[in-house]
Scaffold this motif. Sequence first.
Motif, PDB file in Angstrom:
ATOM      1  N   ALA A   1      -6.174  14.223 -14.201  1.00 24.31           N
ATOM      2  CA  ALA A   1      -7.417  13.865 -13.486  1.00 24.31           C
ATOM      3  C   ALA A   1      -7.382  12.402 -13.063  1.00 24.31           C
ATOM      4  O   ALA A   1      -7.732  12.050 -11.917  1.00 24.31           O
ATOM      5  N   ASP A   2      -6.932  11.528 -13.972  1.00 26.19           N
ATOM      6  CA  ASP A   2      -6.848  10.105 -13.651  1.00 26.19           C
ATOM      7  C   ASP A   2      -5.782   9.856 -12.585  1.00 26.19           C
ATOM      8  O   ASP A   2      -5.968   9.026 -11.689  1.00 26.19           O
ATOM      9  N   ALA A   3      -4.640  10.582 -12.672  1.00 19.67           N
ATOM     10  CA  ALA A   3      -3.556  10.402 -11.701  1.00 19.67           C
ATOM     11  C   ALA A   3      -4.000  10.818 -10.303  1.00 19.67           C
ATOM     12  O   ALA A   3      -3.676  10.148  -9.307  1.00 19.67           O
TER      13      ALA A   3
ATOM     14  N   SER B   1       0.838  -1.213   0.000  1.00 14.33           N
ATOM     15  CA  SER B   1       0.000   0.000   0.000  1.00 14.33           C
ATOM     16  C   SER B   1       0.865   1.252   0.000  1.00 14.33           C
ATOM     17  O   SER B   1       0.570   2.246  -0.703  1.00 14.33           O
ATOM     18  N   MET B   2       1.943   1.224   0.800  1.00 14.32           N
ATOM     19  CA  MET B   2       2.848   2.374   0.850  1.00 14.32           C
ATOM     20  C   MET B   2       3.532   2.588  -0.509  1.00 14.32           C
ATOM     21  O   MET B   2       3.682   3.725  -0.975  1.00 14.32           O
ATOM     22  N   ALA B   3       3.942   1.463  -1.148  1.00 13.56           N
ATOM     23  CA  ALA B   3       4.593   1.576  -2.464  1.00 13.56           C
ATOM     24  C   ALA B   3       3.632   2.131  -3.506  1.00 13.56           C
ATOM     25  O   ALA B   3       3.994   2.988  -4.328  1.00 13.56           O
ATOM     26  N   ASN B   4       2.383   1.638  -3.471  1.00 16.51           N
ATOM     27  CA  ASN B   4       1.383   2.140  -4.418  1.00 16.51           C
ATOM     28  C   ASN B   4       1.117   3.628  -4.188  1.00 16.51           C
ATOM     29  O   ASN B   4       0.953   4.404  -5.134  1.00 16.51           O
ATOM     30  N   LEU B   5       1.053   4.031  -2.931  1.00 19.89           N
ATOM     31  CA  LEU B   5       0.830   5.437  -2.605  1.00 19.89           C
ATOM     32  C   LEU B   5       1.987   6.291  -3.077  1.00 19.89           C
ATOM     33  O   LEU B   5       1.802   7.382  -3.645  1.00 19.89           O
ATOM     34  N   ASP B   6       3.216   5.802  -2.886  1.00 15.07           N
ATOM     35  CA  ASP B   6       4.396   6.563  -3.326  1.00 15.07           C
ATOM     36  C   ASP B   6       4.432   6.693  -4.841  1.00 15.07           C
ATOM     37  O   ASP B   6       4.751   7.761  -5.383  1.00 15.07           O
TER      38      ASP B   6
ATOM     39  N   SER C   1      -5.732   9.452  -4.852  1.00 14.34           N
ATOM     40  CA  SER C   1      -6.740   9.477  -3.782  1.00 14.34           C
ATOM     41  C   SER C   1      -7.108   8.060  -3.348  1.00 14.34           C
ATOM     42  O   SER C   1      -7.270   7.775  -2.149  1.00 14.34           O
ATOM     43  N   TRP C   2      -7.230   7.167  -4.330  1.00 14.87           N
ATOM     44  CA  TRP C   2      -7.565   5.785  -3.993  1.00 14.87           C
ATOM     45  C   TRP C   2      -6.409   5.126  -3.224  1.00 14.87           C
ATOM     46  O   TRP C   2      -6.637   4.384  -2.267  1.00 14.87           O
ATOM     47  N   ALA C   3      -5.169   5.387  -3.636  1.00 13.91           N
ATOM     48  CA  ALA C   3      -4.015   4.819  -2.936  1.00 13.91           C
ATOM     49  C   ALA C   3      -3.931   5.351  -1.509  1.00 13.91           C
ATOM     50  O   ALA C   3      -3.596   4.610  -0.570  1.00 13.91           O
ATOM     51  N   GLN C   4      -4.246   6.645  -1.341  1.00 15.87           N
ATOM     52  CA  GLN C   4      -4.236   7.238  -0.009  1.00 15.87           C
ATOM     53  C   GLN C   4      -5.325   6.596   0.857  1.00 15.87           C
ATOM     54  O   GLN C   4      -5.098   6.289   2.039  1.00 15.87           O
ATOM     55  N   TYR C   5      -6.487   6.384   0.263  1.00 11.52           N
ATOM     56  CA  TYR C   5      -7.593   5.749   0.991  1.00 11.52           C
ATOM     57  C   TYR C   5      -7.215   4.324   1.409  1.00 11.52           C
ATOM     58  O   TYR C   5      -7.474   3.897   2.549  1.00 11.52           O
ATOM     59  N   ALA C   6      -6.591   3.567   0.482  1.00  5.92           N
ATOM     60  CA  ALA C   6      -6.208   2.184   0.780  1.00  5.92           C
ATOM     61  C   ALA C   6      -5.146   2.144   1.872  1.00  5.92           C
ATOM     62  O   ALA C   6      -5.189   1.266   2.762  1.00  5.92           O
TER      63      ALA C   6
END
Length: 345
Positions: free
Chosen positions: A312-314, A19-24, A319-324
Motif C-alpha cells: 500500500a505504501d509502495a 523525477s524519472m529516477a524516482n519514478l523508476d 503514484s506520487w512519483a508519477q504525479y511529480a
Amino acid sequence: MRITTNAILRNYRSNLGTSMANLDTARNKVMTGRQFVSSAENPGSALRAATLERKYVKNLDYISTAQNTQSFLDSQEDAAMQISDLALTLSKQYGLEALNGTNADAETRKTYADAWRGAQESLLLSLNASYEGRYAFGGADAATPPFSLTTDANGKQILTYRGVNVDPDPNDPDYQKTMDTLKQLSEESVYLDLGFGLTVNDKTGEIDPSSAFNTSLPGINVAGYGKTADGTTKNMVLLAGQIADTLEKEPFDQAELEKLLNAFDDGRNNVLEQVTTLGTKSQFLTATKDRLETDKLNLTTQLDNVVNIDMADAITQYSWAQYAYNAALKVGTSIFSPSFIDFMK
C-alpha cells in the motif's frame, strides 16, 4: 543576478532526470515487491538480509534433519516394541504354560520349544530392522546388519554383534578384551546438529553431548550381552534358544527352565527401559521441531520486514512519483517564456 536560458534548461534537465529516477525506483519496488534490488541501494539492509537468509536456510536444514531423525527414532521404537510384545507373550504365555505340571509331557514341551525357536528368529529379525537402508540398532555402523546367529561344531548357538560374540566364554583368554569391546560398542553415539550450538573439543575432537542430539541405540543395549553372576547369558536371543533346548531335553529340568525364564524376564524389563528412553528422546525431538518451526516463522517475519515492501505504501509512493514526473513534463512546456527577441521585428 542574471539567470540565463541555458541555466534554466540545465536545472530543468537535472530535475526531470531526478523525477524519472524516482519514478523508476518506485515502479521497481511495486513490480518486485522488494525494498531494494541491489546491495548498493541499501548496504545495511542488504547485509542484514544476507545474514537472515543464511539463518533461514540453516534452520530449514535443521527442520529436515529433525523430521528424518524422528522417522528413524520411530523405526527404533517400533522394533523395540515388537521385541517387548513378543517377549511378553513368550514369558507370560509359553513360559508359564510350559512350567505348568499339566503341560509337562514331552510332546507338549516340544510344541512350546518350537514356538520359542520361531520367536527367536522373530527377535533376530526385529533386532536387524532397518529404515531407508539404515539399521535401527546398528549403533555407529548403520550400513550392515548388526546381528548374526550361527551354530558351532558342537551345536552351540553363537550370536555376534558387528562381528563380536555377545556371550563370550569366561574361560577364553580374550574374554576381558571381548567384554571391553562390547562395552565400547554399547556406548557408541551418533550425533546430529539440530541447532543447539554444536561444540567440539579442540583437544580431543569429541562432541559435547549437550550440544547435539544422539540417535544411536546399539542393539546389544536392547537384547543384552555378557553373563549374569550365575553364568546365565543376558542376551534374549540366546536365551530363547536355550529355553527351547531345555524344553526338549530329557529328563526335563524344571529348575533350569525357571532360571532361564527369570533371566529372560530381566531382559524384557531392559527392553521396556529402552522403549521408555526412546519415548523420552522422541518427546524431546518433537519439542525441538516445534522450536525450529517457531524460529522459522520469526526469521520469515524479520526477512519480510527487511526485504519486502508494504505494498500500500509502495503504490502510494509510485503514484506520487508519477504525479511529480507528469508535473515536471508540464513545467517543461512553460520554460521558454516570451523574451525580448520575441518582440523584435
